[in-house]
Design a protein around this motif. Structure first.
Motif, PDB file in Angstrom:
ATOM      1  N   LEU A 146      34.759  40.571  29.889  1.00 28.90           N
ATOM      2  CA  LEU A 146      34.022  41.564  30.666  1.00 28.90           C
ATOM      3  C   LEU A 146      33.677  41.025  32.048  1.00 28.90           C
ATOM      4  N   PHE A 147      33.086  39.851  32.108  1.00 30.34           N
ATOM      5  CA  PHE A 147      32.684  39.282  33.389  1.00 30.34           C
ATOM      6  C   PHE A 147      33.882  39.052  34.305  1.00 30.34           C
ATOM      7  N   ARG A 148      34.921  38.367  33.788  1.00 30.43           N
ATOM      8  CA  ARG A 148      36.057  37.992  34.632  1.00 30.43           C
ATOM      9  C   ARG A 148      36.847  39.219  35.084  1.00 30.43           C
ATOM     10  N   THR A 149      36.939  40.234  34.235  1.00 29.70           N
ATOM     11  CA  THR A 149      37.721  41.409  34.590  1.00 29.70           C
ATOM     12  C   THR A 149      37.031  42.217  35.679  1.00 29.70           C
ATOM     13  N   VAL A 150      35.724  42.383  35.574  1.00 24.66           N
ATOM     14  CA  VAL A 150      34.988  43.077  36.638  1.00 24.66           C
ATOM     15  C   VAL A 150      35.046  42.272  37.933  1.00 24.66           C
ATOM     16  N   ASP A 151      34.912  40.966  37.820  1.00 23.67           N
ATOM     17  CA  ASP A 151      35.000  40.097  38.987  1.00 23.67           C
ATOM     18  C   ASP A 151      36.337  40.277  39.690  1.00 23.67           C
ATOM     19  N   TYR A 152      37.429  40.258  38.929  1.00 23.89           N
ATOM     20  CA  TYR A 152      38.753  40.402  39.535  1.00 23.89           C
ATOM     21  C   TYR A 152      38.992  41.822  40.041  1.00 23.89           C
ATOM     22  N   TRP A 153      38.474  42.796  39.338  1.00 24.03           N
ATOM     23  CA  TRP A 153      38.591  44.197  39.756  1.00 24.03           C
ATOM     24  C   TRP A 153      38.002  44.370  41.160  1.00 24.03           C
ATOM     25  N   LEU A 154      36.800  43.870  41.360  1.00 19.66           N
ATOM     26  CA  LEU A 154      36.155  43.982  42.662  1.00 19.66           C
ATOM     27  C   LEU A 154      36.915  43.187  43.729  1.00 19.66           C
ATOM     28  N   THR A 203      26.865  51.863  35.023  1.00 17.13           N
ATOM     29  CA  THR A 203      26.663  51.245  33.707  1.00 17.13           C
ATOM     30  C   THR A 203      27.566  50.039  33.507  1.00 17.13           C
ATOM     31  N   LEU A 204      28.780  50.107  34.026  1.00  9.17           N
ATOM     32  CA  LEU A 204      29.695  48.971  33.899  1.00  9.17           C
ATOM     33  C   LEU A 204      29.240  47.813  34.778  1.00  9.17           C
ATOM     34  N   LEU A 205      28.760  48.116  35.969  1.00  7.59           N
ATOM     35  CA  LEU A 205      28.224  47.063  36.831  1.00  7.59           C
ATOM     36  C   LEU A 205      27.075  46.347  36.134  1.00  7.59           C
ATOM     37  N   HIS A 206      26.180  47.104  35.548  1.00  2.00           N
ATOM     38  CA  HIS A 206      25.048  46.492  34.842  1.00  2.00           C
ATOM     39  C   HIS A 206      25.518  45.675  33.642  1.00  2.00           C
ATOM     40  N   ALA A 207      26.529  46.170  32.943  1.00  2.00           N
ATOM     41  CA  ALA A 207      27.064  45.432  31.791  1.00  2.00           C
ATOM     42  C   ALA A 207      27.653  44.100  32.237  1.00  2.00           C
ATOM     43  N   ALA A 208      28.356  44.102  33.378  1.00  2.00           N
ATOM     44  CA  ALA A 208      28.943  42.865  33.893  1.00  2.00           C
ATOM     45  C   ALA A 208      27.854  41.887  34.332  1.00  2.00           C
ATOM     46  N   GLU A 209      26.792  42.415  34.936  1.00  2.00           N
ATOM     47  CA  GLU A 209      25.678  41.547  35.337  1.00  2.00           C
ATOM     48  C   GLU A 209      24.981  40.958  34.117  1.00  2.00           C
ATOM     49  N   LYS A 210      24.849  41.762  33.062  1.00  2.00           N
ATOM     50  CA  LYS A 210      24.256  41.266  31.817  1.00  2.00           C
ATOM     51  C   LYS A 210      25.138  40.196  31.193  1.00  2.00           C
ATOM     52  N   ALA A 211      26.459  40.416  31.227  1.00  2.00           N
ATOM     53  CA  ALA A 211      27.394  39.415  30.709  1.00  2.00           C
ATOM     54  C   ALA A 211      27.260  38.115  31.491  1.00  2.00           C
ATOM     55  N   ALA A 212      27.159  38.217  32.806  1.00  2.00           N
ATOM     56  CA  ALA A 212      27.013  37.031  33.641  1.00  2.00           C
ATOM     57  C   ALA A 212      25.749  36.256  33.274  1.00  2.00           C
TER      58      ALA A 212
END
Length: 284
Positions: free
Chosen positions: A251-259, A157-166
Protein backbone atom coordinates in the motif's frame (compact mmCIF):
# COMPACT_ATOMS: atom_id res chain seq x y z
CA UNK A 1 16.61 8.38 -19.65
CA UNK A 2 15.52 12.03 -19.28
CA UNK A 3 17.83 12.61 -16.33
CA UNK A 4 20.85 12.09 -18.63
CA UNK A 5 19.65 14.32 -21.51
CA UNK A 6 21.74 17.26 -20.32
CA UNK A 7 24.77 16.39 -18.19
CA UNK A 8 24.86 12.96 -19.80
CA UNK A 9 25.53 14.33 -23.28
CA UNK A 10 29.13 15.26 -22.47
CA UNK A 11 29.65 11.88 -20.85
CA UNK A 12 28.28 10.12 -23.92
CA UNK A 13 30.55 12.07 -26.25
CA UNK A 14 33.61 11.07 -24.23
CA UNK A 15 32.52 7.48 -23.68
CA UNK A 16 34.57 5.75 -26.43
CA UNK A 17 37.77 7.30 -25.10
CA UNK A 18 36.77 6.53 -21.50
CA UNK A 19 36.18 2.87 -22.35
CA UNK A 20 39.55 2.64 -24.10
CA UNK A 21 41.31 4.23 -21.13
CA UNK A 22 39.62 1.90 -18.64
CA UNK A 23 40.50 -1.16 -20.71
CA UNK A 24 44.15 -0.07 -20.67
CA UNK A 25 44.10 0.53 -16.91
CA UNK A 26 42.58 -2.87 -16.14
CA UNK A 27 44.29 -4.80 -18.95
CA UNK A 28 41.02 -5.71 -20.66
CA UNK A 29 40.23 -6.88 -24.18
CA UNK A 30 36.75 -6.16 -25.58
CA UNK A 31 35.01 -9.37 -26.66
CA UNK A 32 31.66 -8.27 -28.01
CA UNK A 33 29.20 -5.45 -28.68
CA UNK A 34 28.11 -3.08 -25.95
CA UNK A 35 24.75 -3.43 -24.22
CA UNK A 36 22.87 -0.93 -22.10
CA UNK A 37 20.00 -0.46 -19.70
CA UNK A 38 18.66 2.93 -18.68
CA UNK A 39 21.65 3.94 -16.58
CA UNK A 40 24.81 2.23 -17.80
CA UNK A 41 26.83 0.87 -20.70
CA UNK A 42 27.91 -2.76 -20.32
CA UNK A 43 30.71 -4.26 -22.41
CA UNK A 44 31.81 -7.92 -22.45
CA UNK A 45 35.56 -8.05 -21.89
CA UNK A 46 38.20 -10.54 -20.84
CA UNK A 47 41.36 -10.30 -18.77
CA UNK A 48 43.53 -13.20 -19.73
CA UNK A 49 41.18 -16.18 -19.79
CA UNK A 50 38.66 -14.60 -17.39
CA UNK A 51 35.38 -13.40 -18.93
CA UNK A 52 34.16 -10.18 -17.29
CA UNK A 53 31.86 -7.20 -17.86
CA UNK A 54 32.98 -3.58 -17.92
CA UNK A 55 30.25 -1.25 -16.71
CA UNK A 56 30.42 2.50 -17.30
CA UNK A 57 27.96 4.89 -15.66
CA UNK A 58 26.89 8.47 -16.42
CA UNK A 59 27.79 11.23 -13.93
CA UNK A 60 25.93 11.44 -10.61
CA UNK A 61 24.75 7.85 -10.87
CA UNK A 62 25.58 7.02 -7.25
CA UNK A 63 28.40 4.67 -8.18
CA UNK A 64 29.99 4.84 -4.74
CA UNK A 65 26.81 3.59 -3.06
CA UNK A 66 26.46 0.73 -5.55
CA UNK A 67 30.11 -0.26 -5.10
CA UNK A 68 29.54 -0.30 -1.33
CA UNK A 69 26.48 -2.52 -1.78
CA UNK A 70 28.36 -4.97 -4.02
CA UNK A 71 31.22 -5.14 -1.54
CA UNK A 72 28.81 -5.68 1.32
CA UNK A 73 26.95 -8.63 -0.23
CA UNK A 74 30.23 -9.84 -1.78
CA UNK A 75 28.62 -12.19 -4.28
CA UNK A 76 25.95 -13.59 -1.96
CA UNK A 77 23.05 -13.65 -4.39
CA UNK A 78 24.64 -10.76 -6.27
CA UNK A 79 27.03 -10.24 -9.15
CA UNK A 80 30.64 -10.22 -7.94
CA UNK A 81 32.57 -6.94 -8.03
CA UNK A 82 36.12 -7.42 -9.35
CA UNK A 83 37.38 -3.82 -9.61
CA UNK A 84 35.91 -0.36 -9.14
CA UNK A 85 37.02 3.15 -10.07
CA UNK A 86 34.49 5.49 -8.50
CA UNK A 87 36.28 8.58 -9.81
CA UNK A 88 35.25 7.69 -13.37
CA UNK A 89 32.12 5.69 -12.47
CA UNK A 90 33.50 2.39 -13.78
CA UNK A 91 33.09 -1.15 -12.49
CA UNK A 92 34.51 -4.49 -13.52
CA UNK A 93 32.08 -7.31 -12.75
CA UNK A 94 31.95 -11.05 -13.14
CA UNK A 95 30.21 -12.10 -16.32
CA UNK A 96 26.90 -13.73 -15.44
CA UNK A 97 26.12 -16.65 -17.71
CA UNK A 98 23.69 -17.34 -19.26
CA UNK A 99 22.52 -13.98 -17.90
CA UNK A 100 18.84 -14.24 -18.81
CA UNK A 101 16.66 -12.05 -16.55
CA UNK A 102 13.97 -13.57 -14.36
CA UNK A 103 11.47 -11.34 -16.18
CA UNK A 104 11.58 -13.80 -19.11
CA UNK A 105 10.05 -16.52 -16.92
CA UNK A 106 6.28 -17.02 -16.59
CA UNK A 107 4.93 -14.64 -13.96
CA UNK A 108 4.53 -17.17 -11.15
CA UNK A 109 8.04 -18.57 -11.61
CA UNK A 110 9.50 -15.08 -11.93
CA UNK A 111 7.91 -13.87 -8.69
CA UNK A 112 9.01 -17.03 -6.89
CA UNK A 113 12.58 -16.13 -7.86
CA UNK A 114 12.03 -12.59 -6.56
CA UNK A 115 10.89 -13.91 -3.20
CA UNK A 116 13.76 -16.38 -2.88
CA UNK A 117 16.23 -13.67 -3.83
CA UNK A 118 14.72 -11.25 -1.32
CA UNK A 119 15.31 -13.82 1.40
CA UNK A 120 18.83 -14.65 0.12
CA UNK A 121 19.88 -11.01 0.52
CA UNK A 122 18.33 -10.68 4.00
CA UNK A 123 21.44 -10.71 6.19
CA UNK A 124 22.48 -8.45 9.08
CA UNK A 125 23.03 -5.00 7.52
CA UNK A 126 25.89 -2.54 7.75
CA UNK A 127 25.35 0.20 10.32
CA UNK A 128 25.59 3.05 7.83
CA UNK A 129 23.00 1.76 5.33
CA UNK A 130 19.98 4.09 4.90
CA UNK A 131 16.98 2.90 6.90
CA UNK A 132 13.65 2.07 5.32
CA UNK A 133 12.02 3.99 8.18
CA UNK A 134 13.83 7.16 7.11
CA UNK A 135 12.58 6.75 3.54
CA UNK A 136 9.03 6.22 4.80
CA UNK A 137 9.15 9.35 6.95
CA UNK A 138 10.47 11.50 4.10
CA UNK A 139 7.93 10.23 1.58
CA UNK A 140 4.98 10.35 3.98
CA UNK A 141 5.63 14.06 4.53
CA UNK A 142 5.28 14.62 0.77
CA UNK A 143 2.08 12.60 0.25
CA UNK A 144 -0.54 15.25 1.05
CA UNK A 145 1.22 18.22 -0.63
CA UNK A 146 1.88 16.19 -3.78
CA UNK A 147 -1.69 14.83 -3.84
CA UNK A 148 -3.06 18.39 -3.71
CA UNK A 149 -0.58 19.69 -6.31
CA UNK A 150 -1.63 16.92 -8.71
CA UNK A 151 -5.29 17.81 -8.41
CA UNK A 152 -6.34 15.05 -5.96
CA UNK A 153 -5.80 12.16 -8.43
CA UNK A 154 -7.34 9.49 -6.18
CA UNK A 155 -9.80 9.48 -3.27
CA UNK A 156 -8.89 11.13 0.01
CA UNK A 157 -9.62 7.84 1.77
CA UNK A 158 -6.74 6.21 -0.09
CA UNK A 159 -4.39 9.05 0.82
CA UNK A 160 -5.31 8.61 4.47
CA UNK A 161 -4.86 4.84 4.20
CA UNK A 162 -1.36 5.33 2.76
CA UNK A 163 -0.49 7.78 5.53
CA UNK A 164 -1.74 5.28 8.12
CA UNK A 165 0.35 2.55 6.47
CA UNK A 166 3.40 4.82 6.62
CA UNK A 167 2.85 5.41 10.33
CA UNK A 168 2.80 1.65 10.92
CA UNK A 169 6.01 1.20 8.92
CA UNK A 170 7.88 3.80 10.94
CA UNK A 171 8.65 1.04 13.42
CA UNK A 172 10.55 -1.73 11.59
CA UNK A 173 9.76 -5.35 12.41
CA UNK A 174 13.26 -6.44 11.44
CA UNK A 175 16.69 -5.00 10.80
CA UNK A 176 18.00 -6.78 7.73
CA UNK A 177 19.78 -5.87 4.52
CA UNK A 178 17.32 -4.85 1.80
CA UNK A 179 17.79 -4.30 -1.93
CA UNK A 180 15.73 -1.17 -2.56
CA UNK A 181 15.50 -1.80 -6.32
CA UNK A 182 14.74 -5.50 -6.57
CA UNK A 183 12.65 -6.73 -9.50
CA UNK A 184 12.78 -9.49 -12.14
CA UNK A 185 14.68 -7.45 -14.75
CA UNK A 186 17.62 -7.16 -12.35
CA UNK A 187 17.85 -10.81 -11.32
CA UNK A 188 19.97 -12.73 -13.83
CA UNK A 189 20.31 -16.48 -14.30
CA UNK A 190 23.83 -17.53 -13.32
CA UNK A 191 26.04 -20.54 -12.76
CA UNK A 192 27.89 -19.68 -9.54
CA UNK A 193 24.44 -19.29 -8.00
CA UNK A 194 21.14 -19.95 -9.80
CA UNK A 195 20.20 -16.25 -9.72
CA UNK A 196 22.35 -13.15 -9.23
CA UNK A 197 21.21 -9.55 -8.69
CA UNK A 198 22.62 -6.49 -10.45
CA UNK A 199 21.99 -2.75 -9.91
CA UNK A 200 21.86 -2.95 -6.13
CA UNK A 201 20.52 -0.31 -3.74
CA UNK A 202 21.43 -1.18 -0.15
CA UNK A 203 19.00 -0.28 2.66
CA UNK A 204 18.34 -1.74 6.10
CA UNK A 205 15.01 -2.57 7.70
CA UNK A 206 11.99 -4.59 6.48
CA UNK A 207 12.81 -6.76 3.48
CA UNK A 208 9.20 -6.32 2.26
CA UNK A 209 10.20 -2.80 1.22
CA UNK A 210 10.23 -3.29 -2.56
CA UNK A 211 7.80 -6.18 -2.98
CA UNK A 212 5.19 -4.02 -4.73
CA UNK A 213 7.49 -3.13 -7.64
CA UNK A 214 7.59 -6.70 -8.96
CA UNK A 215 3.80 -6.87 -8.90
CA UNK A 216 3.04 -3.58 -10.68
CA UNK A 217 5.72 -4.32 -13.29
CA UNK A 218 4.00 -7.59 -14.34
CA UNK A 219 0.40 -6.75 -13.52
CA UNK A 220 -0.60 -6.43 -17.19
CA UNK A 221 -0.04 -10.20 -17.41
CA UNK A 222 -2.46 -10.87 -14.55
CA UNK A 223 -5.95 -11.22 -15.96
CA UNK A 224 -7.96 -11.23 -12.72
CA UNK A 225 -7.82 -9.93 -9.17
CA UNK A 226 -7.47 -13.54 -8.02
CA UNK A 227 -4.28 -13.85 -10.06
CA UNK A 228 -2.86 -10.71 -8.47
CA UNK A 229 -3.60 -12.15 -5.01
CA UNK A 230 -2.03 -15.45 -5.98
CA UNK A 231 1.16 -13.81 -7.25
CA UNK A 232 1.38 -11.65 -4.13
CA UNK A 233 1.10 -14.85 -2.08
CA UNK A 234 3.87 -16.45 -4.17
CA UNK A 235 6.37 -13.77 -3.18
CA UNK A 236 5.24 -13.86 0.46
CA UNK A 237 5.76 -17.64 0.67
CA UNK A 238 9.07 -17.66 -1.17
CA UNK A 239 10.51 -14.81 0.93
CA UNK A 240 8.99 -16.13 4.19
CA UNK A 241 7.22 -12.86 4.94
CA UNK A 242 4.38 -11.81 7.20
CA UNK A 243 1.50 -11.35 4.77
CA UNK A 244 -0.16 -8.45 6.56
CA UNK A 245 3.11 -6.55 6.93
CA UNK A 246 3.77 -7.18 3.24
CA UNK A 247 0.34 -5.76 2.33
CA UNK A 248 1.09 -2.63 4.35
CA UNK A 249 4.31 -2.17 2.40
CA UNK A 250 2.51 -2.72 -0.90
CA UNK A 251 0.00 0.00 0.00
CA UNK A 252 2.65 2.52 1.01
CA UNK A 253 5.07 1.86 -1.88
CA UNK A 254 2.34 1.76 -4.53
CA UNK A 255 0.83 5.09 -3.51
CA UNK A 256 4.33 6.55 -3.28
CA UNK A 257 5.15 5.42 -6.82
CA UNK A 258 1.73 6.44 -8.13
CA UNK A 259 2.28 10.02 -6.98
CA UNK A 260 5.88 10.03 -8.25
CA UNK A 261 4.77 8.71 -11.63
CA UNK A 262 2.09 11.35 -12.06
CA UNK A 263 4.49 14.10 -11.01
CA UNK A 264 7.00 12.92 -13.64
CA UNK A 265 4.51 12.58 -16.49
CA UNK A 266 4.23 8.78 -16.59
CA UNK A 267 1.05 7.57 -18.27
CA UNK A 268 1.13 3.74 -17.99
CA UNK A 269 2.38 3.05 -14.47
CA UNK A 270 -0.18 5.10 -12.47
CA UNK A 271 -3.07 2.96 -13.81
CA UNK A 272 -1.04 -0.13 -12.94
CA UNK A 273 -0.71 1.17 -9.39
CA UNK A 274 -4.46 1.74 -9.20
CA UNK A 275 -5.10 -1.79 -10.49
CA UNK A 276 -2.71 -3.36 -7.96
CA UNK A 277 -4.33 -1.64 -4.98
CA UNK A 278 -7.81 -2.48 -6.23
CA UNK A 279 -6.97 -6.14 -6.82
CA UNK A 280 -5.54 -6.52 -3.33
CA UNK A 281 -8.49 -4.59 -1.82
CA UNK A 282 -6.07 -1.99 -0.47
CA UNK A 283 -7.99 0.97 -1.92
CA UNK A 284 -11.01 0.52 0.31
Amino acid sequence: MPRWWHGGRDWLTGLPAAVETQCQRWNLVIEGPAQHGSNALIIPVCRGDEPLMLRMFPPDHGTAAEVAALRFWDGRGTVQLIEADVSVAAMLLERVEPGRPASLLPVSESLHVVGKTMRRLAVPPPRDAPRTTTIVAEQRARFAPTWHQLGKPFPLTLLHAAEKAAAALMTPRRDLAVDGDLHPDQILQGTREPWLVVDLVLYRGDIEYDLARSLWMRIDEMATDAEVEAHFATIVRAAELDAERARTWVLFRTVDYWLWGLAHGLTEDPPRCARLLSALKLDE
